[in-house]
Design a protein around this motif. Structure first.
Motif, PDB file in Angstrom:
ATOM      1  N   LEU A   1      -0.429   2.558  -7.093  1.00  0.00           N
ATOM      2  CA  LEU A   1       0.330   3.640  -7.729  1.00  0.00           C
ATOM      3  C   LEU A   1      -0.597   4.678  -8.340  1.00  0.00           C
ATOM      4  CD1 LEU A   1       3.303   1.833  -9.511  1.00  0.00           C
ATOM      5  CD2 LEU A   1       3.406   3.320  -7.496  1.00  0.00           C
ATOM      6  N   LYS A   2      -1.673   4.235  -8.959  1.00  0.00           N
ATOM      7  CA  LYS A   2      -2.635   5.159  -9.574  1.00  0.00           C
ATOM      8  C   LYS A   2      -3.288   6.042  -8.509  1.00  0.00           C
ATOM      9  CE  LYS A   2      -6.660   5.241 -12.594  1.00  0.00           C
ATOM     10  NZ  LYS A   2      -7.616   4.456 -13.371  1.00  0.00           N
ATOM     11  N   THR A   3      -3.669   5.448  -7.398  1.00  0.00           N
ATOM     12  CA  THR A   3      -4.273   6.205  -6.286  1.00  0.00           C
ATOM     13  C   THR A   3      -3.270   7.214  -5.730  1.00  0.00           C
ATOM     14  OG1 THR A   3      -5.719   4.352  -5.730  1.00  0.00           O
ATOM     15  CG2 THR A   3      -5.354   6.003  -4.009  1.00  0.00           C
ATOM     16  N   LEU A   4      -2.021   6.780  -5.549  1.00  0.00           N
ATOM     17  CA  LEU A   4      -0.975   7.660  -5.043  1.00  0.00           C
ATOM     18  C   LEU A   4      -0.756   8.835  -5.993  1.00  0.00           C
ATOM     19  CD1 LEU A   4       1.322   8.305  -3.036  1.00  0.00           C
ATOM     20  CD2 LEU A   4       2.788   6.814  -4.427  1.00  0.00           C
ATOM     21  N   ALA A   5      -0.687   8.568  -7.290  1.00  0.00           N
ATOM     22  CA  ALA A   5      -0.474   9.630  -8.276  1.00  0.00           C
ATOM     23  C   ALA A   5      -1.594  10.668  -8.221  1.00  0.00           C
ATOM     24  CB  ALA A   5      -0.354   9.041  -9.673  1.00  0.00           C
ATOM     25  N   ALA A   6      -2.835  10.216  -8.049  1.00  0.00           N
ATOM     26  CA  ALA A   6      -3.965  11.150  -7.943  1.00  0.00           C
ATOM     27  C   ALA A   6      -3.828  12.014  -6.696  1.00  0.00           C
ATOM     28  CB  ALA A   6      -5.282  10.375  -7.923  1.00  0.00           C
TER      29      ALA A   6
ATOM     30  N   GLN B   1       0.865  -1.178   0.000  1.00  0.00           N
ATOM     31  CA  GLN B   1       0.000   0.000   0.000  1.00  0.00           C
ATOM     32  C   GLN B   1       0.901   1.228   0.000  1.00  0.00           C
ATOM     33  OE1 GLN B   1      -2.506   0.375   3.471  1.00  0.00           O
ATOM     34  NE2 GLN B   1      -3.974   1.641   2.363  1.00  0.00           N
ATOM     35  N   PHE B   2       0.564   2.191  -0.842  1.00  0.00           N
ATOM     36  CA  PHE B   2       1.271   3.467  -0.875  1.00  0.00           C
ATOM     37  C   PHE B   2       0.341   4.525  -0.318  1.00  0.00           C
ATOM     38  CE2 PHE B   2       2.925   1.215  -4.719  1.00  0.00           C
ATOM     39  CZ  PHE B   2       4.201   0.987  -4.248  1.00  0.00           C
ATOM     40  N   LYS B   3       0.858   5.347   0.591  1.00  0.00           N
ATOM     41  CA  LYS B   3       0.055   6.416   1.193  1.00  0.00           C
ATOM     42  C   LYS B   3       0.814   7.725   1.073  1.00  0.00           C
ATOM     43  CE  LYS B   3      -2.151   3.676   4.810  1.00  0.00           C
ATOM     44  NZ  LYS B   3      -2.432   3.634   6.244  1.00  0.00           N
ATOM     45  N   LEU B   4       0.079   8.793   0.884  1.00  0.00           N
ATOM     46  CA  LEU B   4       0.686  10.117   0.883  1.00  0.00           C
ATOM     47  C   LEU B   4       0.473  10.723   2.259  1.00  0.00           C
ATOM     48  CD1 LEU B   4       2.151  12.205  -0.880  1.00  0.00           C
ATOM     49  CD2 LEU B   4      -0.080  13.248  -1.283  1.00  0.00           C
ATOM     50  N   ARG B   5       1.551  11.078   2.902  1.00  0.00           N
ATOM     51  CA  ARG B   5       1.472  11.703   4.230  1.00  0.00           C
ATOM     52  C   ARG B   5       1.785  13.174   4.080  1.00  0.00           C
ATOM     53  NH1 ARG B   5       3.881  10.452   9.820  1.00  0.00           N
ATOM     54  NH2 ARG B   5       2.922  12.133  10.985  1.00  0.00           N
ATOM     55  N   THR B   6       0.876  14.026   4.532  1.00  0.00           N
ATOM     56  CA  THR B   6       1.109  15.467   4.472  1.00  0.00           C
ATOM     57  C   THR B   6       1.271  15.997   5.882  1.00  0.00           C
ATOM     58  OG1 THR B   6      -1.277  15.863   4.402  1.00  0.00           O
ATOM     59  CG2 THR B   6      -0.126  15.828   2.305  1.00  0.00           C
ATOM     60  N   LEU B   7       2.257  16.852   6.038  1.00  0.00           N
ATOM     61  CA  LEU B   7       2.491  17.506   7.329  1.00  0.00           C
ATOM     62  C   LEU B   7       1.883  18.894   7.255  1.00  0.00           C
ATOM     63  CD1 LEU B   7       6.225  16.508   7.940  1.00  0.00           C
ATOM     64  CD2 LEU B   7       4.156  15.387   8.768  1.00  0.00           C
TER      65      LEU B   7
END
Length: 145
Positions: free
Chosen positions: A115-120, A5-11
């Motif tokens: 990867l597609k979800t992460l790119a979005a 699973q790839f997740k985008l973490r924003t601070l």
């Protein structure tokens, strides 16, 4: 087979994370979860960050990719080298080294969906956020993978 699973973490404003002696704030970075474990919390990957563009490229075909680098962006600082990625039928495999525990096999459809979800998510980032590491220096032994 391993789960990925790839997740985008924003601070957000006021949030600070320290990695490899550096402070990160008001930025974003990719987290890689394998079998429910966050790689950034694993002793093998401590002080390292995934390289977003290389992760995306790894979904397009097999080859050698700099999937991880030091938090500062200089791969040699953390001893990172390019990872062998193989596309074999319904699977995508990572070989990170000679250690048996550093090889992973993922379901291709799930990998590509992640990867597609992460790119979005990356595409929807506020312009004020940088995606870390913002600059990457490949290992000296491999000017590119």
């Amino acid at each position: 087979m391993n789960e990925i699973q790839f997740k985008l973490r924003t601070l957000l404003r006021g949030e600070v994370i320290k990695m490899d002696g550096l402070e990160f704030r008001e930025c974003a970075f990719v987290e890689v979860m394998v079998d429910g474990e966050n790689f950034l919390e694993n002793e093998w990957y401590e002080g390292s960050l995934p390289v977003y563009k290389e992760l995306l490229a790894s979904g397009e075909g097999g080859g050698r990719y700099l999937l991880f680098t030091c938090a500062c962006g200089i791969a040699d600082d953390a001893g990172w080298e390019c990872v062998e990625v193989r596309h074999e039928g319904d699977y995508i495999k990572w070989s990170l080294g000679a250690e048996p525990g550093l090889s992973y096999r993922f379901d291709r459809a799930i990998y590509l969906r992640e990867l597609k979800t992460l790119a979005a998510e990356v595409d929807s980032l506020e312009p004020s956020f940088t995606l870390e590491p913002s600059q990457v220096m490949f290992p000296e032994s491999e000017q590119s993978c």
